[in-house]
Design a protein around this motif. Structure first.
Motif, PDB file in Angstrom:
ATOM      1  N   ALA A  71       0.830  -1.211   0.000  1.00  0.00           N
ATOM      2  CA  ALA A  71       0.000   0.000   0.000  1.00  0.00           C
ATOM      3  C   ALA A  71       0.860   1.255   0.000  1.00  0.00           C
ATOM      4  O   ALA A  71       0.582   2.196  -0.755  1.00  0.00           O
ATOM      5  N   ILE A  72       1.892   1.279   0.823  1.00  0.00           N
ATOM      6  CA  ILE A  72       2.762   2.460   0.856  1.00  0.00           C
ATOM      7  C   ILE A  72       3.402   2.674  -0.514  1.00  0.00           C
ATOM      8  O   ILE A  72       3.478   3.795  -1.019  1.00  0.00           O
ATOM      9  N   ARG A  73       3.826   1.576  -1.141  1.00  0.00           N
ATOM     10  CA  ARG A  73       4.431   1.702  -2.474  1.00  0.00           C
ATOM     11  C   ARG A  73       3.415   2.228  -3.481  1.00  0.00           C
ATOM     12  O   ARG A  73       3.711   3.107  -4.286  1.00  0.00           O
ATOM     13  N   ARG A  74       2.194   1.696  -3.427  1.00  0.00           N
ATOM     14  CA  ARG A  74       1.181   2.106  -4.395  1.00  0.00           C
ATOM     15  C   ARG A  74       0.641   3.504  -4.152  1.00  0.00           C
ATOM     16  O   ARG A  74       0.238   4.179  -5.086  1.00  0.00           O
ATOM     17  N   ARG A 100       8.273   8.595  -1.740  1.00  0.00           N
ATOM     18  CA  ARG A 100       8.268   7.203  -1.261  1.00  0.00           C
ATOM     19  C   ARG A 100       9.269   6.963  -0.135  1.00  0.00           C
ATOM     20  O   ARG A 100       8.955   6.275   0.838  1.00  0.00           O
ATOM     21  N   ALA A 101      10.457   7.512  -0.220  1.00  0.00           N
ATOM     22  CA  ALA A 101      11.471   7.276   0.818  1.00  0.00           C
ATOM     23  C   ALA A 101      11.011   7.832   2.163  1.00  0.00           C
ATOM     24  O   ALA A 101      11.146   7.165   3.198  1.00  0.00           O
ATOM     25  N   VAL A 102      10.452   9.022   2.144  1.00  0.00           N
ATOM     26  CA  VAL A 102       9.935   9.614   3.386  1.00  0.00           C
ATOM     27  C   VAL A 102       8.760   8.801   3.909  1.00  0.00           C
ATOM     28  O   VAL A 102       8.643   8.533   5.106  1.00  0.00           O
ATOM     29  N   ALA A 103       7.880   8.361   3.013  1.00  0.00           N
ATOM     30  CA  ALA A 103       6.712   7.574   3.409  1.00  0.00           C
ATOM     31  C   ALA A 103       7.135   6.271   4.079  1.00  0.00           C
ATOM     32  O   ALA A 103       6.567   5.882   5.107  1.00  0.00           O
ATOM     33  N   PHE A 104       8.130   5.595   3.518  1.00  0.00           N
ATOM     34  CA  PHE A 104       8.591   4.349   4.134  1.00  0.00           C
ATOM     35  C   PHE A 104       9.304   4.621   5.453  1.00  0.00           C
ATOM     36  O   PHE A 104       9.196   3.834   6.396  1.00  0.00           O
ATOM     37  N   GLY A 105      10.028   5.733   5.547  1.00  0.00           N
ATOM     38  CA  GLY A 105      10.663   6.097   6.814  1.00  0.00           C
ATOM     39  C   GLY A 105       9.629   6.293   7.915  1.00  0.00           C
ATOM     40  O   GLY A 105       9.784   5.782   9.039  1.00  0.00           O
ATOM     41  N   LEU A 106       8.552   6.992   7.601  1.00  0.00           N
ATOM     42  CA  LEU A 106       7.467   7.191   8.566  1.00  0.00           C
ATOM     43  C   LEU A 106       6.759   5.872   8.882  1.00  0.00           C
ATOM     44  O   LEU A 106       6.336   5.632  10.017  1.00  0.00           O
ATOM     45  N   PHE A 107       6.639   5.022   7.883  1.00  0.00           N
ATOM     46  CA  PHE A 107       5.998   3.718   8.043  1.00  0.00           C
ATOM     47  C   PHE A 107       6.752   2.881   9.078  1.00  0.00           C
ATOM     48  O   PHE A 107       6.158   2.305   9.991  1.00  0.00           O
TER      49      PHE A 107
END
Length: 196
Positions: A110-113, A120-127
């Motif tokens: 979901a994070i990737r999509r 994306r890098a910031v989103a995965f860091g927060l994830f």
């Protein structure tokens, strides 16, 4: 996705922290027996994770999260209420690992999509920060319930030990994540912008 990640990570980590003691104290398992069930539980999560990839691809993010949350709701409710080691073994070797396999990898998808290359890098860091916050909270929650409710408590007419009270918090977290999956998740894919 972040709220879902916090809730599911809390459920997973807080249950994992107490699992061996829970199996020993509530089900009369020796340390060796409880350790084997704990290890098999983790192993089955990996096995199911490898087996359900095609199912996740066909169901999509939303339906996978709903199905995984429903399985986890059943599993955590059964784990909270049962006194049978056979039922608990079925929970640990089938329902809970399958529900986890339908939830955790799907959140990564979901994070990737739901992100673009730019964020994306910031989103995965927060994830992963959300996961770490949940892991950090799970230990004090276990300590608080064991310290404050050492003799347990009665909830809706059912006496629950301190361990079962912690599993009740997992059930509540799972209800919240099911609500998020049903009411707040859509099947989308964000496409990166183009120049010009």
């Amino acid at each position: 996705m972040y709220a879902f990640k916090v809730l599911e990570s809390y459920g997973y980590f807080s249950f994992s922290i107490i699992l061996v003691l829970y199996l020993s104290d509530e089900f009369g398992q020796s340390d060796v027996q409880a350790g084997w069930l704990y290890g098999l539980f983790g192993g089955m999560t990996t096995v199911y994770g490898l087996m359900v990839g095609f199912l996740i691809d066909n169901l999509g993010v939303r339906r996978s999260l709903i199905l995984g949350s429903l399985l986890l709701l059943v599993a955590r409710s059964m784990a909270m209420l049962t006194s049978s080691i056979n039922v608990m073994a079925a929970v640990l070797l089938f329902f809970m690992p399958l529900g986890t396999a339908l939830g955790i990898p799907v959140l990564t998808t979901a994070i990737r999509r739901y992100t673009t290359d730019d964020n994306r890098a910031v989103a995965f860091g927060l994830f992963y920060a959300a996961m770490n916050v949940a892991a950090l909270l799970s230990g004090p929650a276990a300590d608080l319930l064991r310290g404050g409710f050492g003799c347990g408590a009665t909830v809706l007419g059912v006496h629950l030990s301190a361990y079962r009270l912690l599993v009740l918090t997992n059930v509540i977290a799972t209800l919240a994540q099911l609500a998020i999956a049903v009411l707040g998740v859509r099947e989308i894919e964000v496409l990166g912008g183009t120049d010009g």
